[in-house]
Design a protein around this motif. Structure first.
Motif, PDB file in Angstrom:
ATOM      1  N   ASP A 121       0.824  -1.223   0.000  1.00 30.05           N
ATOM      2  CA  ASP A 121       0.000   0.000   0.000  1.00 30.05           C
ATOM      3  C   ASP A 121       0.850   1.262   0.000  1.00 30.05           C
ATOM      4  OD1 ASP A 121      -2.312  -1.530   0.039  1.00 30.05           O
ATOM      5  OD2 ASP A 121      -2.428  -1.523   2.227  1.00 30.05           O
ATOM      6  N   TYR A 146       2.692   1.656  -3.368  1.00 33.53           N
ATOM      7  CA  TYR A 146       1.776   2.067  -4.436  1.00 33.53           C
ATOM      8  C   TYR A 146       1.478   3.559  -4.337  1.00 33.53           C
ATOM      9  CZ  TYR A 146      -2.440   2.591  -7.226  1.00 33.53           C
ATOM     10  OH  TYR A 146      -3.350   3.025  -8.148  1.00 33.53           O
ATOM     11  N   ASN A 147       1.228   4.036  -3.110  1.00 29.54           N
ATOM     12  CA  ASN A 147       0.891   5.447  -2.911  1.00 29.54           C
ATOM     13  C   ASN A 147       2.077   6.379  -3.140  1.00 29.54           C
ATOM     14  OD1 ASN A 147      -1.814   4.958  -2.320  1.00 29.54           O
ATOM     15  ND2 ASN A 147      -1.346   4.561  -0.178  1.00 29.54           N
ATOM     16  N   LEU A 194       4.545   5.868  -5.492  1.00 27.48           N
ATOM     17  CA  LEU A 194       5.039   5.872  -6.872  1.00 27.48           C
ATOM     18  C   LEU A 194       4.442   7.045  -7.653  1.00 27.48           C
ATOM     19  CD1 LEU A 194       4.888   2.064  -7.714  1.00 27.48           C
ATOM     20  CD2 LEU A 194       6.921   3.439  -7.251  1.00 27.48           C
ATOM     21  N   ASP A 212       3.952   7.361 -10.826  1.00 31.66           N
ATOM     22  CA  ASP A 212       3.163   6.985 -11.991  1.00 31.66           C
ATOM     23  C   ASP A 212       2.530   5.611 -11.740  1.00 31.66           C
ATOM     24  OD1 ASP A 212       2.123   6.391 -14.466  1.00 31.66           O
ATOM     25  OD2 ASP A 212       4.016   6.593 -15.554  1.00 31.66           O
ATOM     26  N   PRO A 213       1.199   5.517 -11.750  1.00 31.95           N
ATOM     27  CA  PRO A 213       0.542   4.224 -11.496  1.00 31.95           C
ATOM     28  C   PRO A 213       0.944   3.115 -12.464  1.00 31.95           C
ATOM     29  CG  PRO A 213      -1.078   6.004 -11.586  1.00 31.95           C
ATOM     30  CD  PRO A 213       0.241   6.587 -11.978  1.00 31.95           C
ATOM     31  N   THR A 214       1.434   3.476 -13.641  1.00 32.21           N
ATOM     32  CA  THR A 214       1.853   2.431 -14.585  1.00 32.21           C
ATOM     33  C   THR A 214       3.076   1.679 -14.065  1.00 32.21           C
ATOM     34  OG1 THR A 214       3.169   4.015 -15.855  1.00 32.21           O
ATOM     35  CG2 THR A 214       0.924   3.593 -16.607  1.00 32.21           C
ATOM     36  N   TRP A 246       3.383   0.675 -11.047  1.00 33.60           N
ATOM     37  CA  TRP A 246       2.835  -0.393 -10.204  1.00 33.60           C
ATOM     38  C   TRP A 246       2.439  -1.595 -11.048  1.00 33.60           C
ATOM     39  CZ3 TRP A 246       3.253  -1.882  -5.475  1.00 33.60           C
ATOM     40  CH2 TRP A 246       2.400  -2.860  -4.980  1.00 33.60           C
ATOM     41  N   ARG A 247       1.914  -1.342 -12.247  1.00 33.11           N
ATOM     42  CA  ARG A 247       1.531  -2.444 -13.124  1.00 33.11           C
ATOM     43  C   ARG A 247       2.747  -3.266 -13.542  1.00 33.11           C
ATOM     44  NH1 ARG A 247      -1.305   0.829 -17.117  1.00 33.11           N
ATOM     45  NH2 ARG A 247      -2.174   2.249 -15.635  1.00 33.11           N
ATOM     46  N   SER A 296       3.202  -5.148  -9.787  1.00 32.28           N
ATOM     47  CA  SER A 296       1.988  -5.806  -9.299  1.00 32.28           C
ATOM     48  C   SER A 296       2.044  -6.158  -7.813  1.00 32.28           C
ATOM     49  CB  SER A 296       1.616  -7.042 -10.127  1.00 32.28           C
ATOM     50  OG  SER A 296       2.467  -8.120  -9.838  1.00 32.28           O
TER      51      SER A 296
END
Length: 113
Positions: A59, A62-63, A65, A67-69, A71-72, A75
């Motif tokens: 969590d 993720y918060n 980073l 750029d959310p990409t 995280w992809r 994962s």
């Protein structure tokens, strides 16, 4: 062909038993020799050192980073992938602040003299 599959299965079972026994012995040896850090018993030399490892929070990472990409790409909080992103300068150490805890992990080495 069935013999190959059966032998593979048999070896995997043996491997699991050996790994379980190694884990139990490792824990006992670390418990016994942790304070001393090293010992010499007969023909063997044992040493315990500590490595610092990061355990990331999914969590919080993720918060943090930008750029959310990114995280992809991961994962989940994978230390190897995070190290690669740092090395490639995709992310910098500053954004990881507060996303992990440092853990000291004992490393057991046994050598025969």
């Amino acid at each position: 062909m069935e013999q190959l599959i059966a032998r593979f299965y048999e070896l995997k079972e043996i491997q699991k038993q050996v790994e379980d026994e190694l884990g139990a012995l490792r824990s006992k040896l670390i418990d016994i020799y942790a304070e001393a850090g090293s010992a010499e018993e007969g023909d063997f030399k044992l040493s315990i050192s500590y490595q610092e490892r990061r355990e990331y929070s999914d969590d919080r990472l993720y918060n943090s980073l930008p750029d959310p990409t990114l995280w992809r790409l991961m994962s989940r909080a994978d230390t190897g992938k995070i190290a690669s992103l740092l090395k490639l300068n995709v992310i910098h150490e500053g954004i990881l602040e507060g996303t992990y805890e440092q853990k000291k992990v004992p490393v057991l080495r046994v050598q025969k003299r």
